[in-house]
Design a protein around this motif. Sequence first.
Motif, PDB file in Angstrom:
ATOM      1  N   ILE A  30      48.272  23.250  78.173  1.00 39.52           N
ATOM      2  CA  ILE A  30      49.421  24.073  77.781  1.00 39.52           C
ATOM      3  C   ILE A  30      49.255  25.444  78.420  1.00 39.52           C
ATOM      4  CG2 ILE A  30      50.686  25.099  75.859  1.00 39.52           C
ATOM      5  CD1 ILE A  30      49.590  22.852  74.076  1.00 39.52           C
ATOM      6  N   VAL A  31      50.239  25.875  79.174  1.00 34.55           N
ATOM      7  CA  VAL A  31      50.205  27.172  79.840  1.00 34.55           C
ATOM      8  C   VAL A  31      51.449  27.954  79.445  1.00 34.55           C
ATOM      9  CG1 VAL A  31      50.229  28.392  82.048  1.00 34.55           C
ATOM     10  CG2 VAL A  31      48.867  26.308  81.785  1.00 34.55           C
ATOM     11  N   VAL A  32      51.225  29.148  78.924  1.00 36.25           N
ATOM     12  CA  VAL A  32      52.333  30.009  78.501  1.00 36.25           C
ATOM     13  C   VAL A  32      52.353  31.221  79.415  1.00 36.25           C
ATOM     14  CG1 VAL A  32      53.471  31.116  76.553  1.00 36.25           C
ATOM     15  CG2 VAL A  32      51.842  29.272  76.154  1.00 36.25           C
ATOM     16  N   ASP A  33      53.115  31.115  80.480  1.00 34.58           N
ATOM     17  CA  ASP A  33      53.241  32.209  81.438  1.00 34.58           C
ATOM     18  C   ASP A  33      54.434  33.050  81.005  1.00 34.58           C
ATOM     19  OD1 ASP A  33      53.226  33.888  83.560  1.00 34.58           O
ATOM     20  OD2 ASP A  33      53.806  32.411  85.057  1.00 34.58           O
ATOM     21  N   GLN A  34      54.191  33.894  79.989  1.00 31.50           N
ATOM     22  CA  GLN A  34      55.292  34.541  79.283  1.00 31.50           C
ATOM     23  C   GLN A  34      54.957  35.995  79.027  1.00 31.50           C
ATOM     24  OE1 GLN A  34      58.217  34.311  78.291  1.00 31.50           O
ATOM     25  NE2 GLN A  34      58.558  35.093  76.246  1.00 31.50           N
ATOM     26  N   THR A  35      55.928  36.864  79.236  1.00 26.67           N
ATOM     27  CA  THR A  35      55.782  38.267  78.866  1.00 26.67           C
ATOM     28  C   THR A  35      56.797  38.582  77.783  1.00 26.67           C
ATOM     29  OG1 THR A  35      57.327  38.914  80.611  1.00 26.67           O
ATOM     30  CG2 THR A  35      54.976  38.929  81.154  1.00 26.67           C
ATOM     31  N   GLY A  36      56.690  39.767  77.188  1.00 24.21           N
ATOM     32  CA  GLY A  36      57.632  40.131  76.138  1.00 24.21           C
ATOM     33  C   GLY A  36      57.113  39.711  74.781  1.00 24.21           C
ATOM     34  N   ILE A  37      58.029  39.404  73.862  1.00 24.87           N
ATOM     35  CA  ILE A  37      57.631  39.134  72.486  1.00 24.87           C
ATOM     36  C   ILE A  37      57.751  37.658  72.122  1.00 24.87           C
ATOM     37  CG2 ILE A  37      58.234  41.446  71.718  1.00 24.87           C
ATOM     38  CD1 ILE A  37      60.829  40.268  70.574  1.00 24.87           C
ATOM     39  N   GLY A  38      57.946  36.784  73.106  1.00 28.83           N
ATOM     40  CA  GLY A  38      57.991  35.367  72.830  1.00 28.83           C
ATOM     41  C   GLY A  38      56.670  34.876  72.267  1.00 28.83           C
ATOM     42  N   THR A  39      56.697  33.787  71.506  1.00 30.43           N
ATOM     43  CA  THR A  39      55.486  33.300  70.853  1.00 30.43           C
ATOM     44  C   THR A  39      55.362  31.797  71.021  1.00 30.43           C
ATOM     45  OG1 THR A  39      56.648  33.034  68.743  1.00 30.43           O
ATOM     46  CG2 THR A  39      55.496  35.130  69.124  1.00 30.43           C
ATOM     47  N   LEU A  40      54.112  31.324  70.913  1.00 27.64           N
ATOM     48  CA  LEU A  40      53.818  29.903  70.884  1.00 27.64           C
ATOM     49  C   LEU A  40      52.950  29.599  69.678  1.00 27.64           C
ATOM     50  CD1 LEU A  40      53.656  27.017  72.031  1.00 27.64           C
ATOM     51  CD2 LEU A  40      51.636  27.761  73.311  1.00 27.64           C
ATOM     52  N   SER A  41      53.387  28.646  68.868  1.00 31.38           N
ATOM     53  CA  SER A  41      52.600  28.170  67.735  1.00 31.38           C
ATOM     54  C   SER A  41      52.262  26.708  67.985  1.00 31.38           C
ATOM     55  CB  SER A  41      53.383  28.309  66.429  1.00 31.38           C
ATOM     56  OG  SER A  41      53.661  29.669  66.152  1.00 31.38           O
ATOM     57  N   VAL A  42      50.966  26.374  67.853  1.00 31.62           N
ATOM     58  CA  VAL A  42      50.497  25.023  68.130  1.00 31.62           C
ATOM     59  C   VAL A  42      49.850  24.451  66.872  1.00 31.62           C
ATOM     60  CG1 VAL A  42      48.984  23.592  69.548  1.00 31.62           C
ATOM     61  CG2 VAL A  42      50.115  25.590  70.559  1.00 31.62           C
ATOM     62  N   TYR A  43      50.294  23.255  66.470  1.00 32.95           N
ATOM     63  CA  TYR A  43      49.712  22.516  65.349  1.00 32.95           C
ATOM     64  C   TYR A  43      49.143  21.218  65.916  1.00 32.95           C
ATOM     65  CZ  TYR A  43      52.537  25.768  62.615  1.00 32.95           C
ATOM     66  OH  TYR A  43      53.107  26.910  62.087  1.00 32.95           O
ATOM     67  N   ASN A  44      47.829  21.130  65.984  1.00 31.44           N
ATOM     68  CA  ASN A  44      47.184  19.950  66.533  1.00 31.44           C
ATOM     69  C   ASN A  44      46.517  19.180  65.399  1.00 31.44           C
ATOM     70  OD1 ASN A  44      46.362  18.274  68.751  1.00 31.44           O
ATOM     71  ND2 ASN A  44      44.293  19.082  68.476  1.00 31.44           N
ATOM     72  N   TYR A  45      47.108  18.036  65.037  1.00 32.95           N
ATOM     73  CA  TYR A  45      46.639  17.261  63.898  1.00 32.95           C
ATOM     74  C   TYR A  45      45.738  16.121  64.366  1.00 32.95           C
ATOM     75  CZ  TYR A  45      50.624  19.641  61.709  1.00 32.95           C
ATOM     76  OH  TYR A  45      51.527  20.583  61.260  1.00 32.95           O
TER      77      TYR A  45
END
Length: 625
Positions: free
Chosen positions: A192-207
């Motif tokens: 998973i690669v989040v090439d993101q600027t600003g206030i965006g977010t990523l939440s990951v739930y790995n069960y």
Amino acid sequence: MSFQEKASRGRRVRVRALQTSAIFGAMLVAGPAYAQCSPDPTTAYGTTDCTGTDSDGLTVTTSGSRVVVAADAVVRPGSSAAAIINRATDTSFDIKGLVDGGTGKAGLFFTTGPAMSVPCDPYSGATPYYCVPGSTVTTYPSANTSVSVAEGSTVTGAQGILIRLDTGNSNGNIYATISNWGTISGTAGPAIVVDQTGIGTLSVYNYAPGFIGGMSGAVSYVSNSGTIDGGSNAAIASTNSYLNIDNSGTIRSSGSAPTISSDGSAYITNATGATIGGSSTAIRLSDSITLSNAGIVNGSVIVTTTGRQSSAIDTRTGTINGDLILGAGDDTLQARYDATSGRISSITGRIDGGAGTDTVEIGIDSDTTFRTIVLPTNFERFGLLLSNDAIATLAADFTPTTSIRYGGSGTLVNEAALVTVGPAIMAQFGAYGPIFDNRNSILATLSDDSSYAVSGSRIINSGTITANGGSGVSADSNLTNSGSITASGTGASVSYGNIDNSGIIRSTGGTGLTLGYSNTAVNSGSIDGATTGLSLSFGRLTNSGAISGGTTGVALGGTLINTGTGTITGGVSGGALGRCWPMPGRSSAQSTWPRPIPTIPALIFSSIMAAASRARSCWAGETTS
């Protein structure tokens, strides 16, 4: 057979042959299942189902769309940039099959539309802010989406999931949530690669039994009960200003990069049975860390902040197999203790608190005797966190090097001769349960009267407590004194609770005892103040001992009962709240001033009393209230 019958049969054979040829031709044209995501293009707030094999990818541009990849389905990119591309908002993806971007493309690609110039219309909502009607403004689309990857399914590619703004959109944001029970992997690095600027977010739930082959970029929240394995890369490398990790599974890596790293601060919980680490550095942060570790951390924990951000590490029930190196904040370490060596036992490597004023707090859950404490490098304060009603005893040969803090549930007993610069014993903030029992001597040199040699909730003193340059004892709820308390500031202070004094409480420069509220305060000893003996705000104190003050014996706001052996020297003051009269059976001749006539109204009586009491003493057997 007649000629007509033969001709009819021939026609039927030719028709069947043509039908068979047509069917065979259709099969050749169809080949493998193709363009099996339907409908494609997607529809707003509609569902697109992918079955069979879709080899030319799918692009979602409509808001509210839902995409379901069935268990037997395969989606590949063809000539597209990824197997599935999302450019819309409020979308969701339910992956039960295989989404494969191949070696050079992402499996799932979440992006935005490019920036657009639109006419100003602030009233219709076409522009998100006020503008001059008729003008042209630039809007920067954002996107938000959620992904669910089912057990047994796979999302893979150069990156399993790539999150990146459109190259023509510098100000948009992407908000994504990933829930995984399957496998997310990347052939070119992190899954998973989040090439993101600003206030965006990523939440990951790995069960569990989910597997993710690492993640990097603007990761903000990770909850893991499965496995996150970065391999030769970091398991989690966040560029966000904050990172929150709740781990009850395994987070590991095997390369030179830290298993977990962040450019900001991090809040990490590692539960019982959970593991973080594998690389020589398990966690590395450029800001502060709050770590609650009940599991295993394999590798060092390093914080490099040069500011005043403070870190807090609790590894009382867990283990760190490595170093703990902290930055410049006022940090707190809670850990297990080896009574034999006098050292911390839940961290196997070097411990360095860095700059700032740092505190180490030892977890005590059974009766323990301390004879020595070796503070880690650059730690200035020492504390005890009691539980299970344990008794921690400072032995007679215990030599402190710093102030001692305590908290939790249990009893701290002092049998040593403590000499400190600064407070000697301090309760942890909010500690309203533990007991401090002093059986020897405490001598504290303080900087001002607001500092106390000893503070806590419930305090017992049968030894001596001396405060030079400050105050003696501060008790939140209970003080039992049969020893000696002497201070240049306030001798003793009880905020809300009880006091039983059969010893000596003395102030050489101020008030002997201040009592906020009490129903069962008792003095059979001596209370003496250079200015005021006793300051009683509310409640009641029964005196059978001696109370004296250089200016005022008792500053009264509650009720004082002076029994047959009690004496008060220095007078009683208290305005409308301070009233004095003889107890039943006492004659007015035993007073140093005339008694008021009983029929005088209470308010007038109180005023007379307040004026006269400054120059008198209360005799034995009088009640002041």
